[in-house]
Motif scaffolding. Structure first.
Motif, mmCIF file in Angstrom:
data_model
loop_
_atom_site.group_PDB
_atom_site.id
_atom_site.type_symbol
_atom_site.label_atom_id
_atom_site.label_comp_id
_atom_site.label_asym_id
_atom_site.label_seq_id
_atom_site.Cartn_x
_atom_site.Cartn_y
_atom_site.Cartn_z
ATOM 1 N N GLY A 238 0.820 -1.200 0.000
ATOM 2 C CA GLY A 238 0.000 0.000 0.000
ATOM 3 C C GLY A 238 0.857 1.253 0.000
ATOM 4 O O GLY A 238 1.994 1.252 0.495
ATOM 5 N N ASN A 239 0.328 2.323 -0.568
ATOM 6 C CA ASN A 239 1.021 3.603 -0.576
ATOM 7 C C ASN A 239 0.450 4.500 0.521
ATOM 8 O O ASN A 239 -0.771 4.528 0.732
ATOM 9 N N PRO A 240 1.307 5.244 1.238
ATOM 10 C CA PRO A 240 0.808 6.135 2.285
ATOM 11 C C PRO A 240 -0.279 7.086 1.786
ATOM 12 O O PRO A 240 -1.189 7.449 2.546
ATOM 13 N N GLU A 241 -0.203 7.480 0.519
ATOM 14 C CA GLU A 241 -1.218 8.386 -0.025
ATOM 15 C C GLU A 241 -2.598 7.739 -0.045
ATOM 16 O O GLU A 241 -3.617 8.435 0.057
ATOM 17 N N GLU A 242 -2.647 6.407 -0.140
ATOM 18 C CA GLU A 242 -3.934 5.707 -0.102
ATOM 19 C C GLU A 242 -4.527 5.740 1.298
ATOM 20 O O GLU A 242 -5.744 5.890 1.474
ATOM 21 N N TYR A 243 -3.675 5.588 2.284
ATOM 22 C CA TYR A 243 -4.130 5.762 3.673
ATOM 23 C C TYR A 243 -4.679 7.174 3.865
ATOM 24 O O TYR A 243 -5.750 7.369 4.452
ATOM 25 N N ALA A 244 -3.944 8.162 3.367
ATOM 26 C CA ALA A 244 -4.355 9.561 3.534
ATOM 27 C C ALA A 244 -5.708 9.824 2.885
ATOM 28 O O ALA A 244 -6.533 10.567 3.435
ATOM 29 N N ARG A 245 -5.959 9.215 1.729
ATOM 30 C CA ARG A 245 -7.250 9.423 1.059
ATOM 31 C C ARG A 245 -8.401 8.860 1.888
ATOM 32 O O ARG A 245 -9.472 9.464 1.964
ATOM 33 N N LEU A 246 -8.181 7.691 2.507
ATOM 34 C CA LEU A 246 -9.226 7.131 3.356
ATOM 35 C C LEU A 246 -9.425 7.985 4.609
ATOM 36 O O LEU A 246 -10.555 8.213 5.041
ATOM 37 N N ALA A 247 -8.330 8.468 5.173
ATOM 38 C CA ALA A 247 -8.436 9.352 6.338
ATOM 39 C C ALA A 247 -9.237 10.610 5.990
ATOM 40 O O ALA A 247 -10.112 11.036 6.757
ATOM 41 N N MET A 248 -8.965 11.185 4.817
ATOM 42 C CA MET A 248 -9.704 12.378 4.389
ATOM 43 C C MET A 248 -11.189 12.061 4.193
ATOM 44 O O MET A 248 -12.064 12.870 4.524
ATOM 45 N N CYS A 249 -11.483 10.880 3.653
ATOM 46 C CA CYS A 249 -12.883 10.476 3.476
ATOM 47 C C CYS A 249 -13.584 10.382 4.828
ATOM 48 O O CYS A 249 -14.724 10.854 4.988
ATOM 49 N N MET A 250 -12.918 9.796 5.812
ATOM 50 C CA MET A 250 -13.506 9.682 7.144
ATOM 51 C C MET A 250 -13.733 11.048 7.775
ATOM 52 O O MET A 250 -14.728 11.275 8.465
ATOM 53 N N ILE A 251 -12.810 11.959 7.536
ATOM 54 C CA ILE A 251 -12.922 13.307 8.104
ATOM 55 C C ILE A 251 -14.049 14.081 7.455
ATOM 56 O O ILE A 251 -14.849 14.747 8.132
ATOM 57 N N GLU A 252 -14.160 13.994 6.145
ATOM 58 C CA GLU A 252 -15.072 14.861 5.413
ATOM 59 C C GLU A 252 -16.476 14.285 5.212
ATOM 60 O O GLU A 252 -17.383 15.011 4.816
ATOM 61 N N THR A 253 -16.652 12.991 5.478
ATOM 62 C CA THR A 253 -17.971 12.383 5.306
ATOM 63 C C THR A 253 -18.693 12.361 6.650
ATOM 64 O O THR A 253 -18.347 11.579 7.544
ATOM 65 N N GLY A 254 -19.686 13.182 6.792
ATOM 66 C CA GLY A 254 -20.335 13.384 8.081
ATOM 67 C C GLY A 254 -21.034 12.172 8.659
ATOM 68 O O GLY A 254 -21.265 12.101 9.866
ATOM 69 N N TYR A 255 -21.376 11.203 7.820
ATOM 70 C CA TYR A 255 -22.087 10.015 8.289
ATOM 71 C C TYR A 255 -21.133 8.869 8.621
ATOM 72 O O TYR A 255 -21.556 7.773 8.967
ATOM 73 N N PHE A 256 -19.850 9.138 8.504
ATOM 74 C CA PHE A 256 -18.810 8.141 8.782
ATOM 75 C C PHE A 256 -18.472 8.241 10.267
ATOM 76 O O PHE A 256 -17.836 9.190 10.701
ATOM 77 N N ASN A 257 -18.890 7.259 11.063
ATOM 78 C CA ASN A 257 -18.653 7.352 12.503
ATOM 79 C C ASN A 257 -18.654 5.969 13.143
ATOM 80 O O ASN A 257 -19.440 5.096 12.785
ATOM 81 N N GLY A 258 -17.731 5.773 14.086
ATOM 82 C CA GLY A 258 -17.673 4.548 14.861
ATOM 83 C C GLY A 258 -17.216 3.330 14.086
ATOM 84 O O GLY A 258 -17.495 2.191 14.478
ATOM 85 N N GLU A 259 -16.483 3.536 12.990
ATOM 86 C CA GLU A 259 -16.110 2.431 12.103
ATOM 87 C C GLU A 259 -14.632 2.068 12.190
ATOM 88 O O GLU A 259 -13.775 2.926 12.398
ATOM 89 N N ASP A 260 -14.359 0.773 12.001
ATOM 90 C CA ASP A 260 -12.998 0.253 11.866
ATOM 91 C C ASP A 260 -12.888 -0.345 10.472
ATOM 92 O O ASP A 260 -13.573 -1.326 10.157
ATOM 93 N N VAL A 261 -12.039 0.223 9.630
ATOM 94 C CA VAL A 261 -12.008 -0.150 8.211
ATOM 95 C C VAL A 261 -10.630 -0.675 7.816
ATOM 96 O O VAL A 261 -9.619 0.015 7.984
ATOM 97 N N ARG A 262 -10.606 -1.903 7.285
ATOM 98 C CA ARG A 262 -9.356 -2.461 6.779
ATOM 99 C C ARG A 262 -9.008 -1.824 5.442
ATOM 100 O O ARG A 262 -9.878 -1.609 4.594
ATOM 101 N N LEU A 263 -7.719 -1.537 5.269
ATOM 102 C CA LEU A 263 -7.196 -1.013 4.005
ATOM 103 C C LEU A 263 -5.989 -1.879 3.672
ATOM 104 O O LEU A 263 -4.861 -1.568 4.049
ATOM 105 N N ASP A 264 -6.230 -3.000 2.972
ATOM 106 C CA ASP A 264 -5.201 -4.035 2.941
ATOM 107 C C ASP A 264 -5.115 -4.845 1.657
ATOM 108 O O ASP A 264 -4.424 -5.862 1.603
ATOM 109 N N GLY A 265 -5.843 -4.460 0.600
ATOM 110 C CA GLY A 265 -5.801 -5.234 -0.631
ATOM 111 C C GLY A 265 -6.401 -6.621 -0.490
ATOM 112 O O GLY A 265 -6.145 -7.502 -1.311
ATOM 113 N N GLY A 266 -7.185 -6.841 0.570
ATOM 114 C CA GLY A 266 -7.832 -8.127 0.779
ATOM 115 C C GLY A 266 -6.981 -9.167 1.488
ATOM 116 O O GLY A 266 -7.366 -10.330 1.576
#
Length: 261
Positions: free
Chosen positions: A227-255
């Protein structure tokens, strides 16, 4: 919560790796980022490049964390965003036998505690102090949104490998506390989510021999790469900016699902 010009943010472990990528992504949207880290030279360089501020911080020490938040808030104001990327790991079996001498030894408890104090207690310490500060802010929207927190766990928190007892325990703890903390803060408009990265191309991984990196990449179902750090950053930004995103644990691992070793 939309990240816009002058939005105050704090990124722990922001001098390199996942934290650096996230700090840069936040700054690209106009956020004023405070980098909490022990790597002074790297941290200052990144902060200078993104128009942020470096705050030397040891997340295991109360006074150090308090001083870092004080400096960040003096420079940028009370943060509305906290991303926790500070972390360490080790690889020691719970108990093992030397195949040549027969000598038996066990995991040193101080080494176990070191990982727990940084990855789990340090993360919680920063969450609690940041959330208390966010509670003083006026809501940004009719939903009552005051701030967003993103934590870093690991796939090892769910399928840890041999020698990862301390690391898996620390990251499993981060996963386990995500929902309770989100519930603690739900009445204050502060959202909390956690990312579980798989095998990422971080400075630690860059030090590995090419054949090791190739073998790890081949173990990922798809895409067959680290994985590339920029991919982590994009998911972090999605969690920050999406108001309905709350209380979740999300794997970012290519399966990937980690094998025992």
């Amino acid at each position: 919560m939309e990240v816009s010009s002058n939005t105050p943010a704090v990124v722990t472990g922001g001098a390199s790796g996942l934290g650096e990528a996230t700090a840069r992504a936040l700054a690209a949207k106009g956020a004023k980022v405070a980098i909490f880290d022990l790597q002074e030279e790297k941290g200052k360089k990144v902060a200078e490049e993104i128009g942020g501020v470096f705050c030397e911080c040891n997340v295991t020490e109360e006074a150090s964390v308090d001083a870092a938040f004080a400096r960040a808030r003096e420079a940028h104001g009370q943060e509305r965003i906290l991303v926790n990327c500070a972390g360490v790991g080790n690889a020691i079996k719970t108990a093992k036998r030397d195949r040549q001498t027969g000598e038996i030894s066990h995991f040193p408890l101080d080494a176990f505690n070191w990982v727990i104090q940084i990855n789990l207690v340090g993360t919680f310490r920063c969450i609690a102090k940041s959330a208390a500060g966010m509670m003083t802010l006026d809501p940004l929207s009719e939903d009552g949104d005051r701030g967003a927190i993103v934590n870093t766990a690991s796939v090892a928190g769910e399928d840890g490998q041999i020698g990862q007892a301390a690391y898996s325990a620390s990251k499993g703890g981060v996963i386990g506390m995500t929902l309770p903390i989100a519930r603690d803060l739900m009445g204050e408009g502060i959202r909390v989510n956690t990312i579980l990265p798989g095998i990422f191309n971080t400075p630690l991984m860059n030090a590995a021999p090419p054949q090791v990196k190739e073998a790890l990449a081949a173990s990922v179902p798809f895409p067959k790469r680290l994985g590339n750090p920029e991919e982590y950053a994009r998911l972090a930004m999605c969690m920050i900016e999406t108001g309905y995103f709350n209380g979740e644990d999300v794997r970012l691992d290519g399966g990937i699902r980690m094998a025992p070793r």
